[in-house]
Design a protein around this motif. Structure first.
Motif, PDB file in Angstrom:
ATOM      1  N   ASN A   1     116.848  77.848   3.373  1.00 21.03           N
ATOM      2  CA  ASN A   1     117.201  76.457   3.652  1.00 21.03           C
ATOM      3  C   ASN A   1     116.643  75.959   4.978  1.00 21.03           C
ATOM      4  O   ASN A   1     116.169  74.825   5.065  1.00 21.03           O
ATOM      5  N   HIS A   2     116.728  76.768   6.015  1.00 20.84           N
ATOM      6  CA  HIS A   2     116.158  76.368   7.304  1.00 20.84           C
ATOM      7  C   HIS A   2     114.646  76.196   7.177  1.00 20.84           C
ATOM      8  O   HIS A   2     114.069  75.249   7.727  1.00 20.84           O
ATOM      9  N   GLY A   3     114.013  77.086   6.446  1.00 18.54           N
ATOM     10  CA  GLY A   3     112.579  76.966   6.238  1.00 18.54           C
ATOM     11  C   GLY A   3     112.218  75.683   5.522  1.00 18.54           C
ATOM     12  O   GLY A   3     111.254  74.999   5.894  1.00 18.54           O
ATOM     13  N   ALA A   4     112.997  75.340   4.490  1.00 17.76           N
ATOM     14  CA  ALA A   4     112.750  74.094   3.771  1.00 17.76           C
ATOM     15  C   ALA A   4     112.950  72.892   4.689  1.00 17.76           C
ATOM     16  O   ALA A   4     112.181  71.923   4.648  1.00 17.76           O
ATOM     17  N   ALA A   5     113.976  72.960   5.536  1.00 17.51           N
ATOM     18  CA  ALA A   5     114.262  71.847   6.444  1.00 17.51           C
ATOM     19  C   ALA A   5     113.161  71.673   7.481  1.00 17.51           C
ATOM     20  O   ALA A   5     112.717  70.547   7.746  1.00 17.51           O
ATOM     21  N   VAL A   6     112.713  72.780   8.069  1.00 18.51           N
ATOM     22  CA  VAL A   6     111.639  72.694   9.070  1.00 18.51           C
ATOM     23  C   VAL A   6     110.342  72.228   8.417  1.00 18.51           C
ATOM     24  O   VAL A   6     109.605  71.404   8.971  1.00 18.51           O
ATOM     25  N   ALA A   7     110.057  72.743   7.222  1.00 20.95           N
ATOM     26  CA  ALA A   7     108.852  72.307   6.513  1.00 20.95           C
ATOM     27  C   ALA A   7     108.916  70.817   6.208  1.00 20.95           C
ATOM     28  O   ALA A   7     107.920  70.099   6.367  1.00 20.95           O
ATOM     29  N   PHE A   8     110.083  70.333   5.789  1.00 17.91           N
ATOM     30  CA  PHE A   8     110.251  68.912   5.492  1.00 17.91           C
ATOM     31  C   PHE A   8     110.072  68.068   6.748  1.00 17.91           C
ATOM     32  O   PHE A   8     109.346  67.062   6.743  1.00 17.91           O
ATOM     33  N   ALA A   9     110.722  68.465   7.830  1.00 16.94           N
ATOM     34  CA  ALA A   9     110.633  67.699   9.078  1.00 16.94           C
ATOM     35  C   ALA A   9     109.201  67.684   9.599  1.00 16.94           C
ATOM     36  O   ALA A   9     108.694  66.643  10.042  1.00 16.94           O
ATOM     37  N   ALA A  10     108.545  68.828   9.543  1.00 22.17           N
ATOM     38  CA  ALA A  10     107.156  68.892  10.007  1.00 22.17           C
ATOM     39  C   ALA A  10     106.255  68.015   9.153  1.00 22.17           C
ATOM     40  O   ALA A  10     105.355  67.336   9.663  1.00 22.17           O
TER      41      ALA A  10
END
Length: 314
Positions: free
Chosen positions: A81-90
């Protein structure tokens, strides 16, 4: 934003910064009787509707918008989930993202990370292995590490959930929060600061906060169970620990069976779909591991909608 107090003023300031990029997720009241319980209606904070599927998006944007991001971009380790969130924000901010996840990360989360255009590496058995690989990459590349929970900006971002919840449900007595590394419960406890009782909920297979409180400091714990891809780092965060020690009332443990039952109950009662880690707090209430007092008004955080539990393939 440098090292400083993780408290209400700082959380409110970060909320202003990230507000254009996140959803103000809804709350709903469900009659306790719908879950076979007595008492007041239960307030559910539906962070499953957050962009990228979980509360992690708050912390991701807090990092990317308040820290200097180098040309190499950002790097994060995650159960998913954190990876998805960081990927989305980036992706939204046009920054390169490099995400490391362990082999236990769910297909739904891996697909989401890839869909946001991040450079993804899948390897290692658990989150700790992905973290080690991400740290090596950061040292070699110069990318900015965005920690899933043990980072001031991450905690402030997650605290914005409580900022919203207080306005949406100002009469709560207690909030139940699932715990992995502690970023969410740390942010929530920092916001309420004792004004509302905050109770942590962990799977029996990954009791990171329970073990830390027993030892008086963060220590290694088991990393097993059905929610291991989201609630099973080796240990609670160093920044998180003093906040939860001072402002979290108690921690309860739930079984994998109770987590599965909570997933079914949320679907049957309200057509809410959440992954195992996202329903730990609900499981504590429905299984009786947390027993409410007469008249107690309870809020429950439901976060983590990145699951293949519902498929639209025909």
């Amino acid at each position: 934003m440098g090292d400083g107090e993780i408290g209400r003023d700082a959380i409110a300031a970060v909320e202003t910064v990230i507000r254009p990029y996140i959803r103000r997720t809804p709350v709903i009241e469900i009659e306790a009787a719908d879950f076979g319980l007595g008492g007041h209606p239960i307030v559910l904070k539906l962070e499953v509707t957050q962009r990228a599927g979980s509360f992690k998006t708050r912390g991701a944007f807090a990092n990317l918008l308040t820290r200097n991001v180098p040309s190499a971009g950002v790097v994060a380790a995650s159960g998913g989930n954190h990876g998805a969130a960081v990927a989305f924000a980036a992706n939204r901010l046009a920054k390169p993202a490099h995400i490391f996840v362990p082999e236990i990360s769910s297909p739904a989360k891996i697909a989401k990370i890839r869909g946001y255009g991040a450079d993804l590496v899948v390897g290692g058995a658990r989150y700790a292995d992905a973290l080690q690989a991400s740290e090596a990459f950061a040292a070699q590349s110069g990318a900015l590490p965005v920690h899933a929970f043990d980072q001031r900006e991450t905690l402030l971002g997650q605290g914005t959930l409580a900022f919203e919840l207080e306005a949406q449900a100002p009469d709560l007595d207690t909030v139940l929060v699932g715990v992995g590394g502690g970023g969410l419960i740390g942010g929530i406890a920092a916001w309420y600061c004792g004004g509302v009782k905050v109770v942590g909920v962990e799977p029996e297979g990954s009791p990171t906060l329970t073990k830390a409180l027993e030892a008086g400091k963060p220590v290694d714990a088991a990393t097993e169970g059905i929610a291991a891809d989201s609630l099973a780092p080796k240990r609670i965060g160093k920044l998180v620990y003093p906040i939860v020690r001072d402002h979290v009332a108690s921690v309860v443990l739930v079984t994998d069976e109770a987590i599965c039952a909570a997933q079914r109950a949320l679907w049957e009662a309200a057509r809410i779909v959440a992954e195992p880690g996202g329903v730990a707090a609900t499981a504590a209430l429905l299984s009786g591991r947390y027993r409410s007092r007469p008249g107690e008004r309870i809020g429950v955080i439901v976060s983590g909608g990145n699951t293949t539990a519902v498929s639209f393939d025909r």
